[in-house]
Design a protein around this motif. Structure first.
Motif, PDB file in Angstrom:
ATOM      1  N   TYR A 106      -5.516   5.602  -3.379  1.00  0.00           N
ATOM      2  CA  TYR A 106      -6.338   5.675  -2.164  1.00  0.00           C
ATOM      3  C   TYR A 106      -5.477   5.768  -0.903  1.00  0.00           C
ATOM      4  O   TYR A 106      -5.646   6.693  -0.096  1.00  0.00           O
ATOM      5  CB  TYR A 106      -7.266   4.465  -2.067  1.00  0.00           C
ATOM      6  CG  TYR A 106      -8.016   4.383  -0.753  1.00  0.00           C
ATOM      7  CD1 TYR A 106      -9.053   5.274  -0.469  1.00  0.00           C
ATOM      8  CD2 TYR A 106      -7.674   3.441   0.225  1.00  0.00           C
ATOM      9  CE1 TYR A 106      -9.733   5.219   0.744  1.00  0.00           C
ATOM     10  CE2 TYR A 106      -8.350   3.380   1.432  1.00  0.00           C
ATOM     11  CZ  TYR A 106      -9.381   4.258   1.687  1.00  0.00           C
ATOM     12  OH  TYR A 106     -10.041   4.211   2.891  1.00  0.00           O
ATOM     13  N   TYR A 107      -4.553   4.836  -0.732  1.00  0.00           N
ATOM     14  CA  TYR A 107      -3.808   4.774   0.531  1.00  0.00           C
ATOM     15  C   TYR A 107      -2.842   5.938   0.719  1.00  0.00           C
ATOM     16  O   TYR A 107      -2.615   6.380   1.847  1.00  0.00           O
ATOM     17  CB  TYR A 107      -3.084   3.431   0.651  1.00  0.00           C
ATOM     18  CG  TYR A 107      -4.048   2.320   1.000  1.00  0.00           C
ATOM     19  CD1 TYR A 107      -4.392   2.058   2.326  1.00  0.00           C
ATOM     20  CD2 TYR A 107      -4.684   1.584   0.007  1.00  0.00           C
ATOM     21  CE1 TYR A 107      -5.321   1.081   2.647  1.00  0.00           C
ATOM     22  CE2 TYR A 107      -5.613   0.600   0.314  1.00  0.00           C
ATOM     23  CZ  TYR A 107      -5.923   0.351   1.633  1.00  0.00           C
ATOM     24  OH  TYR A 107      -6.853  -0.606   1.955  1.00  0.00           O
ATOM     25  N   HIS A 108      -2.278   6.468  -0.357  1.00  0.00           N
ATOM     26  CA  HIS A 108      -1.362   7.599  -0.201  1.00  0.00           C
ATOM     27  C   HIS A 108      -2.101   8.870   0.235  1.00  0.00           C
ATOM     28  O   HIS A 108      -1.740   9.467   1.259  1.00  0.00           O
ATOM     29  CB  HIS A 108      -0.578   7.833  -1.490  1.00  0.00           C
ATOM     30  CG  HIS A 108       0.417   6.747  -1.778  1.00  0.00           C
ATOM     31  ND1 HIS A 108       1.438   6.878  -2.691  1.00  0.00           N
ATOM     32  CD2 HIS A 108       0.558   5.505  -1.256  1.00  0.00           C
ATOM     33  CE1 HIS A 108       2.152   5.764  -2.732  1.00  0.00           C
ATOM     34  NE2 HIS A 108       1.629   4.916  -1.873  1.00  0.00           N
ATOM     35  N   PRO A 109      -3.143   9.295  -0.496  1.00  0.00           N
ATOM     36  CA  PRO A 109      -3.824  10.524  -0.059  1.00  0.00           C
ATOM     37  C   PRO A 109      -4.602  10.381   1.248  1.00  0.00           C
ATOM     38  O   PRO A 109      -4.699  11.335   2.021  1.00  0.00           O
ATOM     39  CB  PRO A 109      -4.755  10.852  -1.228  1.00  0.00           C
ATOM     40  CG  PRO A 109      -4.922   9.586  -1.986  1.00  0.00           C
ATOM     41  CD  PRO A 109      -3.659   8.822  -1.806  1.00  0.00           C
ATOM     42  N   VAL A 110      -5.171   9.205   1.508  1.00  0.00           N
ATOM     43  CA  VAL A 110      -6.003   9.045   2.712  1.00  0.00           C
ATOM     44  C   VAL A 110      -5.152   8.731   3.937  1.00  0.00           C
ATOM     45  O   VAL A 110      -5.210   9.429   4.946  1.00  0.00           O
ATOM     46  CB  VAL A 110      -7.069   7.943   2.499  1.00  0.00           C
ATOM     47  CG1 VAL A 110      -7.840   7.689   3.789  1.00  0.00           C
ATOM     48  CG2 VAL A 110      -8.024   8.353   1.379  1.00  0.00           C
ATOM     49  N   PHE A 111      -4.333   7.694   3.865  1.00  0.00           N
ATOM     50  CA  PHE A 111      -3.524   7.294   5.010  1.00  0.00           C
ATOM     51  C   PHE A 111      -2.159   7.991   5.009  1.00  0.00           C
ATOM     52  O   PHE A 111      -1.700   8.465   6.048  1.00  0.00           O
ATOM     53  CB  PHE A 111      -3.329   5.773   5.028  1.00  0.00           C
ATOM     54  CG  PHE A 111      -4.562   5.017   5.427  1.00  0.00           C
ATOM     55  CD1 PHE A 111      -4.802   4.695   6.751  1.00  0.00           C
ATOM     56  CD2 PHE A 111      -5.497   4.627   4.477  1.00  0.00           C
ATOM     57  CE1 PHE A 111      -5.944   3.999   7.136  1.00  0.00           C
ATOM     58  CE2 PHE A 111      -6.648   3.941   4.848  1.00  0.00           C
ATOM     59  CZ  PHE A 111      -6.868   3.628   6.180  1.00  0.00           C
ATOM     60  N   GLY A 112      -1.522   8.021   3.841  1.00  0.00           N
ATOM     61  CA  GLY A 112      -0.174   8.580   3.761  1.00  0.00           C
ATOM     62  C   GLY A 112      -0.092  10.022   4.209  1.00  0.00           C
ATOM     63  O   GLY A 112       0.777  10.399   5.008  1.00  0.00           O
ATOM     64  N   LYS A 114       0.796  -1.234   0.000  1.00  0.00           N
ATOM     65  CA  LYS A 114       0.000   0.000   0.000  1.00  0.00           C
ATOM     66  C   LYS A 114       0.827   1.283   0.000  1.00  0.00           C
ATOM     67  O   LYS A 114       0.337   2.323  -0.449  1.00  0.00           O
ATOM     68  CB  LYS A 114      -0.935   0.015   1.219  1.00  0.00           C
ATOM     69  CG  LYS A 114      -1.874  -1.182   1.295  1.00  0.00           C
ATOM     70  CD  LYS A 114      -2.668  -1.383   0.016  1.00  0.00           C
ATOM     71  CE  LYS A 114      -3.565  -2.609   0.078  1.00  0.00           C
ATOM     72  NZ  LYS A 114      -4.158  -2.925  -1.240  1.00  0.00           N
ATOM     73  N   PHE A 115       2.070   1.221   0.501  1.00  0.00           N
ATOM     74  CA  PHE A 115       2.837   2.463   0.647  1.00  0.00           C
ATOM     75  C   PHE A 115       4.106   2.531  -0.198  1.00  0.00           C
ATOM     76  O   PHE A 115       4.663   3.608  -0.371  1.00  0.00           O
ATOM     77  CB  PHE A 115       3.178   2.691   2.120  1.00  0.00           C
ATOM     78  CG  PHE A 115       1.963   2.920   2.970  1.00  0.00           C
ATOM     79  CD1 PHE A 115       1.287   4.139   2.955  1.00  0.00           C
ATOM     80  CD2 PHE A 115       1.458   1.912   3.772  1.00  0.00           C
ATOM     81  CE1 PHE A 115       0.157   4.348   3.721  1.00  0.00           C
ATOM     82  CE2 PHE A 115       0.321   2.110   4.550  1.00  0.00           C
ATOM     83  CZ  PHE A 115      -0.335   3.327   4.517  1.00  0.00           C
ATOM     84  N   GLY A 162       1.198  12.432   0.098  1.00  0.00           N
ATOM     85  CA  GLY A 162       1.148  11.309   1.038  1.00  0.00           C
ATOM     86  C   GLY A 162       2.034  10.159   0.628  1.00  0.00           C
ATOM     87  O   GLY A 162       1.960   9.071   1.218  1.00  0.00           O
ATOM     88  N   SER A 163       2.887  10.360  -0.362  1.00  0.00           N
ATOM     89  CA  SER A 163       3.773   9.295  -0.826  1.00  0.00           C
ATOM     90  C   SER A 163       5.057   9.266  -0.003  1.00  0.00           C
ATOM     91  O   SER A 163       5.492  10.288   0.513  1.00  0.00           O
ATOM     92  CB  SER A 163       4.114   9.492  -2.308  1.00  0.00           C
ATOM     93  OG  SER A 163       2.939   9.434  -3.086  1.00  0.00           O
TER      94      SER A 163
END
Length: 311
Positions: free
Chosen positions: A170-176, A163-164, A195-196
């Motif tokens: 999705y995972y970079h902008p939301v979680f990252g 995911k990272f 978010g990367s």
């Protein structure tokens, strides 16, 4: 005994108190099994089931269900033809298992021709929580219930890498973005914007934070909270470490077509080295001794339930 860090906070076993203890183990239906080469796998399977049953018996006291049934079965996929219930554990072979379910149900002729997007976004498979209560109870009582698990630390590192360490919309902008904003000092504008580039240590800080800036995700949620193995009496407990042999034995148990074998291919990022014990060791080197211990504590129940050795 619980680790020292957990004695001062909520016990990881506390959410089990008062839950319903499932009935005694039902024998697997081995009518369809042909040949004697499955004997060792069958013996291992019985030991896993008995081990989990004993764990659940030990940590359950009162026969009372605390959570609504529909919530407990929200991760379970249904295949009606062969009467299979599969609880999805991400990063433990779930993409290929869903391909197999699609073939079993007649939605596809071969597991090899089903794309990643069709598996995860096609909505071809029905989940158990989409049925009414009678339909849920009937299937829980009559169908063969399947779960596949994985060493918790390997599963965690695999999720992080997937995911990272690869582009992800999705995972970079939301979680990252949330992780970098809270845990990276002097983060540059580009990292805060995209978010990367989340580092494993930052990801672990997020995981262990009781005030996370963004919620949990199924890819690193504990298996004990995804599939409720002490509430749902799973008939078959497969392990990612013995994925193909366990899966192909299970397919015989449920009378799958002889031509259907569990897929061997890696679903995504096929050129990447698989997440192994050695790969995990390299990632854990980025953490302090305390962070490693707390991460183990976070997955303590998964280690106990499925008899994994602590790293």
């Amino acid at each position: 005994r619980l680790p020292e860090q957990q004695k001062t906070s909520e016990s990881p076993l506390s959410w089990f108190r008062g839950v319903y203890l499932p009935p005694a183990l039902h024998p697997l239906n081995k009518t369809f099994v042909k040949g004697g080469e499955w004997q060792d796998i069958d013996s291992t399977q019985e030991k896993r089931r008995a081990f989990l049953q004993e764990f659940c018996r030990k940590y359950n006291s009162r026969k009372k269900l605390q959570s609504h049934l529909v919530n407990l079965v929200s991760r379970i996929y249904v295949e009606d033809r062969h009467k299979v219930l599969y609880c999805e554990v991400p990063k433990a072979g779930c993409s290929n298992w869903k391909r197999v379910l699609m073939v079993l149900s007649g939605l596809a002729a071969s597991a090899n021709n089903i794309s990643h997007d069709d598996v995860h976004y096609g909505k071809h498979l029905r989940k158990l929580d989409s049925y009414d209560l009678k339909g849920i109870y009937t299937r829980l009582n009559m169908y063969t219930k399947l779960i596949f698990v994985r060493d918790p630390m390997e599963r965690l590192v695999s999720a992080f890498r997937d995911k990272f360490e690869h582009p992800n919309s999705y995972y970079h902008p939301v979680f990252g973005r949330a992780i970098i904003k809270k845990y990276r000092h002097n983060a540059d504008e580009e990292a805060l914007k995209t978010g990367s580039g989340v580092k494993f240590k930052e990801f672990i800080q997020y995981l262990l934070d009781s005030h996370r800036p963004v919620g949990m995700d199924i890819h690193w949620e504990q298996i004990s909270k995804l599939c409720y193995p002490c509430l749902i009496n799973y008939d078959f407990i497969g392990k990612f470490e013995t994925l193909e042999e366990d899966a192909n034995y299970f397919l015989q148990l449920v009378g799958a077509p002889a031509t259907l074998k569990f897929p061997k291919f890696k679903d995504r990022h096929s050129s990447d080295e698989r997440t192994s014990t050695e790969v995990v060791r390299q990632y854990l080197k980025e953490l302090s001794k305390e962070e490693r211990q707390l991460t183990y504590d976070f997955y303590y129940l998964d280690y106990l339930m499925f008899n994994y050795t602590s790293p």
